[in-house]
Design a protein around this motif. Structure first.
Motif, mmCIF file in Angstrom:
data_model
loop_
_atom_site.group_PDB
_atom_site.id
_atom_site.type_symbol
_atom_site.label_atom_id
_atom_site.label_comp_id
_atom_site.label_asym_id
_atom_site.label_seq_id
_atom_site.Cartn_x
_atom_site.Cartn_y
_atom_site.Cartn_z
ATOM 1 N N UNK A 307 44.407 39.151 42.808
ATOM 2 C CA UNK A 307 45.573 38.835 41.977
ATOM 3 C C UNK A 307 45.136 38.184 40.663
ATOM 4 N N UNK A 308 45.317 38.934 39.588
ATOM 5 C CA UNK A 308 44.978 38.442 38.251
ATOM 6 C C UNK A 308 43.676 39.033 37.742
ATOM 7 N N UNK A 309 43.705 39.416 36.465
ATOM 8 C CA UNK A 309 42.487 39.914 35.809
ATOM 9 C C UNK A 309 42.191 39.142 34.529
ATOM 10 N N UNK A 310 43.213 38.497 33.977
ATOM 11 C CA UNK A 310 43.014 37.832 32.684
ATOM 12 C C UNK A 310 42.184 36.566 32.872
ATOM 13 N N UNK A 311 41.751 35.964 31.766
ATOM 14 C CA UNK A 311 40.843 34.830 31.902
ATOM 15 C C UNK A 311 41.577 33.529 32.194
ATOM 16 N N UNK A 312 42.902 33.524 31.958
ATOM 17 C CA UNK A 312 43.683 32.365 32.392
ATOM 18 C C UNK A 312 45.128 32.784 32.642
ATOM 19 N N UNK A 313 45.940 31.833 33.092
ATOM 20 C CA UNK A 313 47.281 32.182 33.557
ATOM 21 C C UNK A 313 48.219 32.599 32.424
ATOM 22 N N UNK A 314 49.065 33.572 32.734
ATOM 23 C CA UNK A 314 50.216 33.968 31.894
ATOM 24 C C UNK A 314 49.859 34.526 30.528
ATOM 25 N N UNK A 315 48.686 35.129 30.405
ATOM 26 C CA UNK A 315 48.328 35.850 29.178
ATOM 27 C C UNK A 315 47.700 37.193 29.564
ATOM 28 N N UNK A 316 47.512 38.066 28.551
ATOM 29 C CA UNK A 316 46.945 39.397 28.837
ATOM 30 C C UNK A 316 45.480 39.512 28.429
ATOM 31 N N UNK A 317 44.874 38.424 27.978
ATOM 32 C CA UNK A 317 43.529 38.482 27.394
ATOM 33 C C UNK A 317 42.474 38.593 28.498
ATOM 34 N N UNK A 318 41.697 39.672 28.462
ATOM 35 C CA UNK A 318 40.708 39.917 29.521
ATOM 36 C C UNK A 318 39.289 39.561 29.081
ATOM 37 N N UNK A 319 39.140 39.010 27.864
ATOM 38 C CA UNK A 319 37.794 38.790 27.341
ATOM 39 C C UNK A 319 37.030 37.744 28.157
ATOM 40 N N UNK A 320 35.826 38.123 28.546
ATOM 41 C CA UNK A 320 34.926 37.238 29.319
ATOM 42 C C UNK A 320 35.587 36.745 30.609
ATOM 43 N N UNK A 321 36.558 37.499 31.117
ATOM 44 C CA UNK A 321 37.316 36.995 32.263
ATOM 45 C C UNK A 321 36.491 37.015 33.553
ATOM 46 N N UNK A 322 36.380 35.850 34.235
ATOM 47 C CA UNK A 322 35.670 35.847 35.511
ATOM 48 C C UNK A 322 36.380 36.714 36.557
ATOM 49 N N UNK A 323 37.733 36.735 36.505
ATOM 50 C CA UNK A 323 38.487 37.543 37.474
ATOM 51 C C UNK A 323 38.108 39.015 37.327
ATOM 52 N N UNK A 324 38.002 39.452 36.081
ATOM 53 C CA UNK A 324 37.647 40.848 35.824
ATOM 54 C C UNK A 324 36.236 41.147 36.336
ATOM 55 N N UNK A 325 35.320 40.200 36.109
ATOM 56 C CA UNK A 325 33.939 40.385 36.573
ATOM 57 C C UNK A 325 33.899 40.481 38.107
ATOM 58 N N UNK A 326 34.714 39.652 38.768
ATOM 59 C CA UNK A 326 34.745 39.651 40.239
ATOM 60 C C UNK A 326 35.243 40.999 40.759
ATOM 61 N N UNK A 327 36.333 41.477 40.170
ATOM 62 C CA UNK A 327 36.919 42.751 40.607
ATOM 63 C C UNK A 327 35.928 43.892 40.369
ATOM 64 N N UNK A 328 35.308 43.883 39.205
ATOM 65 C CA UNK A 328 34.342 44.936 38.870
ATOM 66 C C UNK A 328 33.174 44.938 39.873
ATOM 67 N N UNK A 329 32.667 43.746 40.169
ATOM 68 C CA UNK A 329 31.511 43.635 41.065
ATOM 69 C C UNK A 329 31.864 44.102 42.484
ATOM 70 N N UNK A 330 33.052 43.711 42.960
ATOM 71 C CA UNK A 330 33.469 44.121 44.314
ATOM 72 C C UNK A 330 33.598 45.638 44.388
ATOM 73 N N UNK A 331 34.165 46.215 43.314
ATOM 74 C CA UNK A 331 34.352 47.671 43.308
ATOM 75 C C UNK A 331 33.006 48.384 43.211
#
Ligand SMILES: NC(=O)c1ccc[n+]([C@@H]2O[C@H](COP(=O)([O-])OP(=O)(O)OC[C@H]3O[C@@H](n4cnc5c(N)ncnc54)[C@H](O)[C@@H]3O)[C@@H](O)[C@H]2O)c1
Length: 402
Positions: A307-331
């Motif tokens: 749940x969540x890809x952005x780098x912090x709550x309630x925004x759409x900014x994905x830059x340097x996002x740890x959540x995005x890195x986690x999802x990418x790595x799991x996939x």
């Protein structure tokens, strides 16, 4: 000082341009991306920031803001282009240099150039030499750095209300720049020199990074000792002089995850704490990946809703996002089927797009399918969940919300 050219129409440049246009300045916004130019000239926006859509629409309709691929003659040039990292965490100021190069044919006597991009110490002086090498005959040109310290999600308010630090390459430049900000800033406008202004911004973000690193380190220690870190922080914060920040899956965004490296790079033998904090926060992301992988090994056919890809709550900014890195790595590691839930985006970003075991779904569908649910970002949409939804799932909550 009536006409302003803003170079770079991203998260900082576009709100700044729109706000200035709304204050009565004639504003030309310049970007190298034709889609951004077209979108803005139609009165629309390409980023997610509360109230910005209405403001841009209003000033474009009134003819106070127009977007263009090319700069124009103006009184003030504001540069708000990216300052990312290159390999080995070296600052990359080439976007600033290119932006300055693009405006030099339009410079005239008495112009003021303001660098709002976050820059390594000494960059404003470097840009000054750079400008003087290209244009020798036009003087004076005033040049100052005024770092931006707004909070995404609250930019339009903070652009006006925050205090600003202004540092010119000489006293006249500082005075000119300060006079300009005093026209629309309600906070204090504080004058200093350019190197101090540069390091103030880097210091602010390093301070944040170090404090988050402390919280993240405590979260890993508590996990190791089987103690609830959220309770520990809550109780420790009852001390009148303790204020521990929130741990999370790491640190992201175009500021805190990057700017401390500018200091490390400038003083590698001295910036030991700053470097360690960066490493702790990067390591926290890997720690969460391992937590998820361990949980997944206990499930027959793991279906993991992240749940969540952005780098912090309630925004759409994905830059340097740890959540995005986690999802990418799991996939990439094919740790089961991965479902990403991110209410602020319509499609997966390019670096996640071609991963066959990853899909973007809405929250409801994700809960229907998943047996492991990982809360990565504390978006409002995820906070007030029906607790029954969580009952049959394995939960990893990196935000301490559930
Ligand atoms: N986003 C924030 O919250 C924030 C806060 C404080 C400071 N900053 C700093 O502000 C600067 C800009 O950040 P941002 O978040 O707005 O970046 P961004 O990526 O959202 O926007 C930058 C824009 O500049 C454009 N651009 C690049 N090179 C250009 C050129 N030569 N001419 C014209 N346009 C060009 C890009 O196409 C992009 O649209 C960075 O230095 C950043 O560190 C950002």
């Amino acid at each position: 000082m009536n006409k302003i050219c803003v170079i770079g129409l991203g998260y900082i440049g576009l709100p700044t341009a729109a706000l200035l246009a709304n204050q009565g300045f004639e504003v030309v916004g310049v970007d190298i991306n034709p889609t951004i130019i077209e979108t803005i000239n139609q009165g629309n926006i390409h980023i997610c920031e509360p109230e910005l859509d209405k403001l841009v629409n209003n000033v474009v309709i009134k003819g106070k803001l127009k977007a263009s691929l090319k700069p124009e003659l103006a009184d003030i040039f504001i540069i708000a282009v990216p300052t990312p990292l290159r390999d080995n965490n070296q600052p990359d100021i080439s976007f600033v240099e290119t932006a300055v190069k693009t405006i030099t044919p339009y410079l005239k006597q008495g112009n003021l150039i303001i660098l709002e991009s976050t820059i390594p110490v000494g960059t404003t002086e470097k840009i000054n030499y750079f400008i003087k090498e290209i244009i020798t005959e036009i003087t004076p040109i005033y040049l100052a750095h005024c770092p931006e310290r707004v909070l995404p999600g609250n930019i339009l308010k903070e652009l006006i209300e925050n205090d600003r630090v202004v540092g010119g390459i000489d006293e006249d430049s500082t005075k000119k720049a300060a006079l300009f900000y005093e026209k629309f800033v309600q906070g204090k406008v504080i004058s200093t020199n350019s190197k101090t202004a540069e390091i103030v911004k880097l210091t602010e973000n390093s301070f944040r990074d170090i404090n988050i690193a402390f919280a993240n380190e405590m979260s890993m220690i508590c996990d190791h000792l089987d103690i609830n870190v959220w309770e520990v922080i809550k109780l420790a914060n009852l001390h009148p002089r303790v204020n521990i920040l929130k741990p999370g899956p790491g640190v992201g965004g175009h500021c805190i995850a990057i700017d401390p490296w500018f200091i490390v790079n400038s003083s590698p033998n001295l910036a030991k704490l700053i470097k360690t904090a960066r490493e702790v926060n990067i390591n926290k992301t890997d720690y969460v990946i391992n937590q998820i992988k361990n949980a997944a090994t206990k499930i027959n056919e793991p279906v993991i809703a992240c749940l969540g890809l952005s780098y912090k709550a309630n925004i759409d900014d994905l830059r340097e996002s740890p959540a995005l890195k986690i999802v990418q790595q799991l996939a990439l590691e094919k740790i089961g089927k991965i479902i990403a839930v991110e209410p602020h985006i319509k499609c997966l970003p390019n670096n996640l797009n071609n991963l066959e075991n990853l899909e973007l779904l809405d929250l409801e569908l994700a809960f229907c399918k998943a047996n492991l649910v990982v809360l990565l970002v504390g978006h409002n949409d995820f906070i007030n969940l029906n607790q029954e939804l969580l009952e049959s799932k394995i939960i990893i909550d990196t935000q301490g919300i559930w």
